[in-house]
Design a protein around this motif. Sequence first.
Motif, PDB file in Angstrom:
ATOM      1  N   ILE A   3      20.482-118.364 -55.035  1.00 58.43           N
ATOM      2  CA  ILE A   3      20.210-119.805 -55.152  1.00 58.43           C
ATOM      3  C   ILE A   3      19.247-120.113 -56.298  1.00 58.43           C
ATOM      4  CG2 ILE A   3      19.167-121.796 -53.990  1.00 58.43           C
ATOM      5  CD1 ILE A   3      20.539-120.790 -51.411  1.00 58.43           C
ATOM      6  N   ALA A   4      18.130-119.390 -56.375  1.00 59.74           N
ATOM      7  CA  ALA A   4      17.155-119.636 -57.445  1.00 59.74           C
ATOM      8  C   ALA A   4      17.746-119.334 -58.825  1.00 59.74           C
ATOM      9  CB  ALA A   4      15.878-118.841 -57.203  1.00 59.74           C
ATOM     10  N   PRO A   5      18.429-118.191 -59.020  1.00 62.59           N
ATOM     11  CA  PRO A   5      19.026-117.940 -60.340  1.00 62.59           C
ATOM     12  C   PRO A   5      20.072-118.986 -60.730  1.00 62.59           C
ATOM     13  CG  PRO A   5      18.947-115.902 -59.071  1.00 62.59           C
ATOM     14  CD  PRO A   5      18.538-117.012 -58.153  1.00 62.59           C
ATOM     15  N   ILE A   6      20.880-119.410 -59.764  1.00 62.45           N
ATOM     16  CA  ILE A   6      21.892-120.440 -60.063  1.00 62.45           C
ATOM     17  C   ILE A   6      21.211-121.728 -60.486  1.00 62.45           C
ATOM     18  CG2 ILE A   6      23.661-121.927 -59.038  1.00 62.45           C
ATOM     19  CD1 ILE A   6      24.469-119.468 -57.312  1.00 62.45           C
ATOM     20  N   SER A   7      20.126-122.074 -59.814  1.00 65.40           N
ATOM     21  CA  SER A   7      19.417-123.314 -60.167  1.00 65.40           C
ATOM     22  C   SER A   7      18.859-123.226 -61.585  1.00 65.40           C
ATOM     23  CB  SER A   7      18.301-123.606 -59.160  1.00 65.40           C
ATOM     24  OG  SER A   7      17.233-122.697 -59.296  1.00 65.40           O
ATOM     25  N   ARG A   8      18.387-122.040 -61.983  1.00 68.96           N
ATOM     26  CA  ARG A   8      17.865-121.884 -63.349  1.00 68.96           C
ATOM     27  C   ARG A   8      18.984-122.004 -64.378  1.00 68.96           C
ATOM     28  NH1 ARG A   8      14.524-118.105 -60.674  1.00 68.96           N
ATOM     29  NH2 ARG A   8      15.810-116.324 -61.334  1.00 68.96           N
ATOM     30  N   VAL A   9      20.137-121.403 -64.100  1.00 70.47           N
ATOM     31  CA  VAL A   9      21.268-121.495 -65.037  1.00 70.47           C
ATOM     32  C   VAL A   9      21.714-122.947 -65.173  1.00 70.47           C
ATOM     33  CG1 VAL A   9      23.692-120.893 -65.394  1.00 70.47           C
ATOM     34  CG2 VAL A   9      22.068-119.132 -64.692  1.00 70.47           C
ATOM     35  N   LEU A  10      21.775-123.669 -64.044  1.00 70.10           N
ATOM     36  CA  LEU A  10      22.230-125.061 -64.069  1.00 70.10           C
ATOM     37  C   LEU A  10      21.154-126.028 -64.558  1.00 70.10           C
ATOM     38  CD1 LEU A  10      24.195-125.227 -60.682  1.00 70.10           C
ATOM     39  CD2 LEU A  10      25.144-125.071 -62.996  1.00 70.10           C
ATOM     40  N   GLY A  11      19.901-125.595 -64.521  1.00 68.28           N
ATOM     41  CA  GLY A  11      18.809-126.467 -64.930  1.00 68.28           C
ATOM     42  C   GLY A  11      18.486-127.525 -63.887  1.00 68.28           C
ATOM     43  N   VAL A  12      18.641-127.158 -62.604  1.00 70.35           N
ATOM     44  CA  VAL A  12      18.334-128.076 -61.506  1.00 70.35           C
ATOM     45  C   VAL A  12      17.397-127.372 -60.533  1.00 70.35           C
ATOM     46  CG1 VAL A  12      20.544-129.303 -61.697  1.00 70.35           C
ATOM     47  CG2 VAL A  12      20.344-127.384 -60.121  1.00 70.35           C
ATOM     48  N   ALA A  13      16.844-128.123 -59.606  1.00 75.27           N
ATOM     49  CA  ALA A  13      15.956-127.556 -58.597  1.00 75.27           C
ATOM     50  C   ALA A  13      16.762-126.761 -57.564  1.00 75.27           C
ATOM     51  CB  ALA A  13      15.188-128.666 -57.897  1.00 75.27           C
ATOM     52  N   PRO A  14      16.168-125.714 -57.001  1.00 71.69           N
ATOM     53  CA  PRO A  14      16.866-124.942 -55.965  1.00 71.69           C
ATOM     54  C   PRO A  14      17.318-125.798 -54.783  1.00 71.69           C
ATOM     55  CG  PRO A  14      14.929-123.744 -56.697  1.00 71.69           C
ATOM     56  CD  PRO A  14      14.876-125.097 -57.347  1.00 71.69           C
ATOM     57  N   THR A  15      16.574-126.849 -54.475  1.00 73.31           N
ATOM     58  CA  THR A  15      16.977-127.713 -53.359  1.00 73.31           C
ATOM     59  C   THR A  15      18.289-128.423 -53.668  1.00 73.31           C
ATOM     60  OG1 THR A  15      15.569-129.482 -54.230  1.00 73.31           O
ATOM     61  CG2 THR A  15      14.652-128.121 -52.464  1.00 73.31           C
ATOM     62  N   GLY A  55      35.467-119.526 -53.023  1.00 76.13           N
ATOM     63  CA  GLY A  55      34.950-120.213 -51.842  1.00 76.13           C
ATOM     64  C   GLY A  55      34.160-119.325 -50.912  1.00 76.13           C
ATOM     65  N   LYS A  56      33.817-118.113 -51.360  1.00 74.81           N
ATOM     66  CA  LYS A  56      33.035-117.206 -50.516  1.00 74.81           C
ATOM     67  C   LYS A  56      31.575-117.641 -50.505  1.00 74.81           C
ATOM     68  CE  LYS A  56      36.145-113.344 -51.241  1.00 74.81           C
ATOM     69  NZ  LYS A  56      36.351-112.054 -51.902  1.00 74.81           N
ATOM     70  N   ALA A  57      30.888-117.289 -49.447  1.00 73.40           N
ATOM     71  CA  ALA A  57      29.492-117.688 -49.262  1.00 73.40           C
ATOM     72  C   ALA A  57      28.611-117.187 -50.404  1.00 73.40           C
ATOM     73  CB  ALA A  57      28.971-117.156 -47.932  1.00 73.40           C
ATOM     74  N   VAL A  58      27.616-117.999 -50.740  1.00 73.28           N
ATOM     75  CA  VAL A  58      26.666-117.653 -51.801  1.00 73.28           C
ATOM     76  C   VAL A  58      25.446-117.019 -51.140  1.00 73.28           C
ATOM     77  CG1 VAL A  58      25.182-118.586 -53.616  1.00 73.28           C
ATOM     78  CG2 VAL A  58      27.454-119.552 -53.258  1.00 73.28           C
ATOM     79  N   PRO A  59      25.107-115.787 -51.534  1.00 71.40           N
ATOM     80  CA  PRO A  59      23.914-115.156 -50.956  1.00 71.40           C
ATOM     81  C   PRO A  59      22.657-115.951 -51.295  1.00 71.40           C
ATOM     82  CG  PRO A  59      25.220-113.565 -52.220  1.00 71.40           C
ATOM     83  CD  PRO A  59      25.795-114.913 -52.477  1.00 71.40           C
ATOM     84  N   ALA A  60      21.713-115.976 -50.374  1.00 72.29           N
ATOM     85  CA  ALA A  60      20.470-116.735 -50.566  1.00 72.29           C
ATOM     86  C   ALA A  60      19.723-116.266 -51.809  1.00 72.29           C
ATOM     87  CB  ALA A  60      19.588-116.599 -49.328  1.00 72.29           C
ATOM     88  N   ARG A  61      19.853-114.976 -52.145  1.00 73.89           N
ATOM     89  CA  ARG A  61      19.156-114.443 -53.316  1.00 73.89           C
ATOM     90  C   ARG A  61      19.658-115.065 -54.622  1.00 73.89           C
ATOM     91  NH1 ARG A  61      23.018-111.163 -55.411  1.00 73.89           N
ATOM     92  NH2 ARG A  61      24.364-110.072 -53.942  1.00 73.89           N
ATOM     93  N   ILE A 118      22.953-113.019 -61.906  1.00 71.65           N
ATOM     94  CA  ILE A 118      24.168-113.539 -61.278  1.00 71.65           C
ATOM     95  C   ILE A 118      25.324-112.797 -61.944  1.00 71.65           C
ATOM     96  CG2 ILE A 118      25.581-115.560 -60.785  1.00 71.65           C
ATOM     97  CD1 ILE A 118      23.091-117.253 -61.494  1.00 71.65           C
ATOM     98  N   SER A 119      26.010-111.976 -61.175  1.00 74.78           N
ATOM     99  CA  SER A 119      27.089-111.173 -61.754  1.00 74.78           C
ATOM    100  C   SER A 119      28.368-111.993 -61.878  1.00 74.78           C
ATOM    101  CB  SER A 119      27.353-109.939 -60.882  1.00 74.78           C
ATOM    102  OG  SER A 119      27.942-110.332 -59.660  1.00 74.78           O
TER     103      SER A 119
END
Length: 159
Positions: A138-150, A130-136, A119-120
Amino acid sequence: MNPIDEPLPWRVNKGAAYAPLEYEGKTIGYCEPDYADEIATVMNDRITLEKALRMACRDLLKRMNKDTSRASDLAQRYLQQAKRPTSGPRALAYMLAERQRELGLSQVEFFKFCDTFKISGKDIADMADGKAVPARNIAPISRVLGVAPTEVEIVLGQA
């Protein structure tokens, strides 16, 4: 006449004193006096701050030789931007900022940490804008936050 040991039908409970809370001269409810004072103070302060923001917006528009009748709209826009977002990319950016505080990292350290998850810093800045988050991402963001991708998808409104 009532016997001495029989309770009277009407009594006053002096231990449960409630103060009326009024708005523009009308009673809207009752609560304990300490809470009534605090509620009134907070609400009056909010009204004062919103009025000051409208005045500042009006002054800003006047200095820019713009239509000052738009001051209330501009103030509302600023108030909306100042609120914590509850969904969308800005909400994820806020959650990442909270995660940074939890980890006790500086902004540079946190960006390096996020970069290890692909995640750059630009991706994070785009989320904050507020720009759209690329689907690629989602998984890295969930790992950084410590939550499930869903959960990330729910915040984005994609689930």
